[in-house]
Enzyme design. Structure first.
Site, PDB file in Angstrom:
ATOM      1  N   LYS A  53       0.839  -1.205   0.000  1.00 55.02           N
ATOM      2  CA  LYS A  53       0.000   0.000   0.000  1.00 55.02           C
ATOM      3  C   LYS A  53       0.874   1.255   0.000  1.00 55.02           C
ATOM      4  CE  LYS A  53      -3.902  -2.369   2.070  1.00 55.02           C
ATOM      5  NZ  LYS A  53      -4.659  -2.774   3.255  1.00 55.02           N
ATOM      6  N   GLN A  97      -4.784  -1.101   9.370  1.00 53.36           N
ATOM      7  CA  GLN A  97      -4.729  -2.452   8.795  1.00 53.36           C
ATOM      8  C   GLN A  97      -5.375  -3.464   9.748  1.00 53.36           C
ATOM      9  OE1 GLN A  97      -3.465  -3.341   5.632  1.00 53.36           O
ATOM     10  NE2 GLN A  97      -4.388  -5.310   6.156  1.00 53.36           N
ATOM     11  N   ASP A 120     -11.205   2.966   3.739  1.00 48.61           N
ATOM     12  CA  ASP A 120     -11.572   1.549   3.675  1.00 48.61           C
ATOM     13  C   ASP A 120     -13.076   1.387   3.467  1.00 48.61           C
ATOM     14  OD1 ASP A 120      -9.760  -0.505   3.646  1.00 48.61           O
ATOM     15  OD2 ASP A 120      -9.413  -0.508   5.813  1.00 48.61           O
TER      16      ASP A 120
END
Ligand code: NAP
Length: 287
Positions: A53, A97, A120
């Site tokens: 990422k 995460q 997200d």
């Protein structure tokens, strides 16, 4: 011509498009769109995802801000960091995460992120906005699947799409996106009767189950498009191998187009994180 959808190439194109738009954002506002990625602990798979990422964020012309915290980080410390990032004008997108170490409350953290920075798309406000057709930050994996389908098939109107799985991060938002794209959508799950009969009527199958080689050739209509979200580690010939939820070797000859694992949905998921950061940054400048 190959019927394999090249997720890596599509992701590279999307990152390039994002980089062009990010440069325009920088010209207009004197700041790069900023993505903060938070990793708690040492989970090896999470560490690989975060590394990818951060690398793609740089390729997409974003300001990438990394926070690595030890596995024994307290809830209070993580809450404080999220709060600081919510209030940091350089940060337009926040990704924590998952999974978090067990002692931390994932749901609490998801809800602590400012919905405007929730790249997200897991915050209930974004989930609700997507479900009701309002402006929302959409979870990256289903967004990536939708873009792959649209770039493969064009207009999806009237297609019968079957989504296998109903998780909050893949199945449910995938079904909502396909409905918005004017598909006729069926969601199947572990309690569904006659999955094979339902899948075999589908023009589009999106498999998000978490079971290796679950979808077999006789489930798939000739000419269907198959998107394989699954990532399953199996042992083959004494070696560890990643496979999807679709029996690729058997299904590929019947499909008009199919995503491989790896190299399909995975790269597009990361590219969509960059796209979402840019979207979030633009929306924050407008509000
Ligand atoms: P999840 O939360 O475990 O959900 C799995 C879904 O599959 C559930 O809705 C479950 O039904 C359904 N299911 C399980 N067994 C079934 C069966 N025998 N028949 C029909 N449905 C069944 O998983 P997830 O988070 O959605 O992830 C799914 C897969 O995608 C995993 O392999 C994951 O690693 C992968 N993934 C990949 C990416 C990527 O970037 N490529 C991103 C996210 C996830 P019930 O609800 O009835 O239990």
């Amino acid at each position: 011509m190959s019927n394999i959808i090249d997720g890596k190439a599509m992701a590279a194109a999307l990152v390039e498009e994002t980089a062009i738009a990010a440069a325009k954002f920088n010209d207009a506002h004197g700041i790069k769109p900023g993505l903060a990625v938070v990793l708690v602990g040492e989970d090896p798979a999470s560490a690989v995802y975060v590394r990818n990422k951060v690398k793609q964020a740089t390729n997409a012309g974003l300001n990438s801000i990394e926070h690595r915290l030890p596995a024994d980080t307290s809830q209070q410390t993580l809450n404080q960091l999220v709060d600081d990032l919510n209030n940091d004008a350089k940060v337009h997108g926040i990704l924590v995460q998952l999974p978090l170490p067990e002692h931390l409350d994932e749901e609490h953290i998801i809800q602590a992120i400012d919905p405007a920075k929730d790249v997200d798309g897991f915050h209930p406000l974004n989930a609700g906005a997507l479900a009701t057709g309002q402006q929302a930050l959409v979870p990256c994996t289903p967004l990536g699947c939708l873009i792959m389908l649209q770039r493969t098939l064009g207009d999806l109107s009237g297609k019968h799409a079957v989504v296998i799985g109903r998780s909050n991060i893949v199945g449910k938002p995938m079904a909502a996106l396909l409905l918005q794209a004017n598909c006729t959508v069926t969601t199947v799950h572990s309690r569904t009767q006659d999955i094979v009969g339902i899948c075999s009527q589908a023009d589009i199958i999106v498999a998000a189950v978490g079971r290796a080689n679950f979808v077999q050739a006789d489930w798939v209509k000739t000419g269907a498009v198959v998107i394989d979200v699954g990532i399953n580690a199996i042992e083959q010939d004494g070696k560890r191998k990643l496979v999807g939820d679709v029996d690729f070797a058997q299904v590929a000859p019947k499909a008009a187009a199919i995503t491989p694992v790896p190299g399909g949905v995975g790269p597009m998921t990361i590219a969509c994180l960059m796209k979402n950061t840019l979207t979030a940054a633009n929306q924050q400048m407008q509000s």
